[in-house]
Design a protein around this motif. Structure first.
Motif, short mmCIF file in Angstrom:
data_model
loop_
_atom_site.label_atom_id
_atom_site.label_comp_id
_atom_site.label_asym_id
_atom_site.label_seq_id
_atom_site.Cartn_x
_atom_site.Cartn_y
_atom_site.Cartn_z
N VAL A 126 -1.09 19.28 12.94
CA VAL A 126 -0.29 20.63 12.38
C VAL A 126 -1.78 21.34 10.82
CG1 VAL A 126 1.38 18.94 12.34
CG2 VAL A 126 0.63 19.07 10.13
N PRO A 127 -0.94 22.06 10.77
CA PRO A 127 -2.10 23.02 9.22
C PRO A 127 -1.22 22.00 8.28
CG PRO A 127 -0.51 24.65 9.98
CD PRO A 127 0.11 22.99 10.96
N ASN A 128 -2.83 21.48 7.56
CA ASN A 128 -3.45 20.96 6.18
C ASN A 128 -3.48 21.54 5.07
OD1 ASN A 128 -3.61 18.30 4.35
ND2 ASN A 128 -4.94 17.45 5.75
N ARG B 144 6.94 9.91 4.75
CA ARG B 144 6.70 12.07 5.47
C ARG B 144 5.80 12.29 5.06
NH1 ARG B 144 12.36 11.49 4.65
NH2 ARG B 144 12.16 12.17 2.90
N GLU B 145 5.25 12.58 3.47
CA GLU B 145 3.44 12.53 3.03
C GLU B 145 2.23 11.73 3.51
OE1 GLU B 145 0.88 14.69 1.18
OE2 GLU B 145 3.22 15.48 1.16
N LEU B 146 2.02 11.12 4.27
CA LEU B 146 1.31 10.01 4.94
C LEU B 146 1.27 11.19 6.25
CD1 LEU B 146 1.74 6.62 3.52
CD2 LEU B 146 0.01 8.42 3.31
N LEU B 147 2.11 11.26 6.82
CA LEU B 147 2.04 11.67 8.26
C LEU B 147 2.00 13.03 8.48
CD1 LEU B 147 5.11 10.14 10.05
CD2 LEU B 147 3.53 10.00 10.46
N ALA C 72 0.88 -1.11 -0.07
CA ALA C 72 0.53 0.15 -0.50
C ALA C 72 0.74 0.82 -0.24
CB ALA C 72 -1.22 -0.16 1.61
N LEU C 73 2.16 0.58 0.81
CA LEU C 73 3.23 2.52 0.76
C LEU C 73 3.93 2.89 -0.47
CD1 LEU C 73 4.29 4.95 2.23
CD2 LEU C 73 6.59 2.96 3.07
N LEU D 120 6.60 18.46 8.40
CA LEU D 120 5.65 20.14 8.87
C LEU D 120 6.34 21.43 7.91
CD1 LEU D 120 6.93 19.47 12.76
CD2 LEU D 120 4.74 20.01 11.86
N ASP D 121 5.40 22.33 7.59
CA ASP D 121 6.65 23.61 7.37
C ASP D 121 7.11 24.30 7.69
OD1 ASP D 121 4.75 23.08 5.08
OD2 ASP D 121 2.61 24.97 6.22
N SER D 122 8.09 24.57 7.05
CA SER D 122 9.76 25.22 7.87
C SER D 122 9.02 26.69 8.84
CB SER D 122 10.69 25.53 7.14
OG SER D 122 10.03 26.91 6.09
#
Length: 84
Positions: free
Chosen positions: A59-61, A46-49, A28-29, A73-75
C-alpha cells in the motif's frame, strides 16, 4: 448514530481478527500505542499494519499520518488488491 472516519466516511469494520500475543509483544504494542497517543490497541495494530504494508510496497506509505488517521488503507485505495 454511526461512527465516522476522520475523512467523514461511514466507519465499516465487517471482519474481526483475533491474535494471541506474548507478554513482551503486548508490552511493545502498548508502548507504541501510548507513545503515538492512539485511542486503542486496535488502532495501534492498524497503524503498524499500514506502516508494514507500506514498507513492502503493498500500500502507499504516506508516512506518519495525523493522530486521527487509524485506518490501514486510504479510502481511495481500499479496493485495490482485493479480488472479487
Amino acid at each position: 448514530m454511526s461512527e465516522k472516519t476522520y475523512k467523514g466516511n461511514d466507519l465499516v469494520r465487517g471482519e474481526r481478527l483475533q491474535i494471541m500475543l506474548e507478554a513482551d509483544e503486548l508490552r511493545a504494542l502498548d508502548d507504541f500505542r501510548f507513545t503515538n497517543r492512539m485511542p486503542s490497541r486496535a488502532a495501534a495494530v492498524r497503524e503498524l499494519l499500514r506502516r508494514g504494508l507500506g514498507v513492502v510496497g503493498a500500500v502507499p506509505n504516506s508516512g506518519n499520518g495525523s493522530s486521527q488517521s487509524f485506518g490501514v488503507l486510504d479510502s481511495e485505495n481500499a479496493d485495490e488488491g482485493v479480488e472479487s
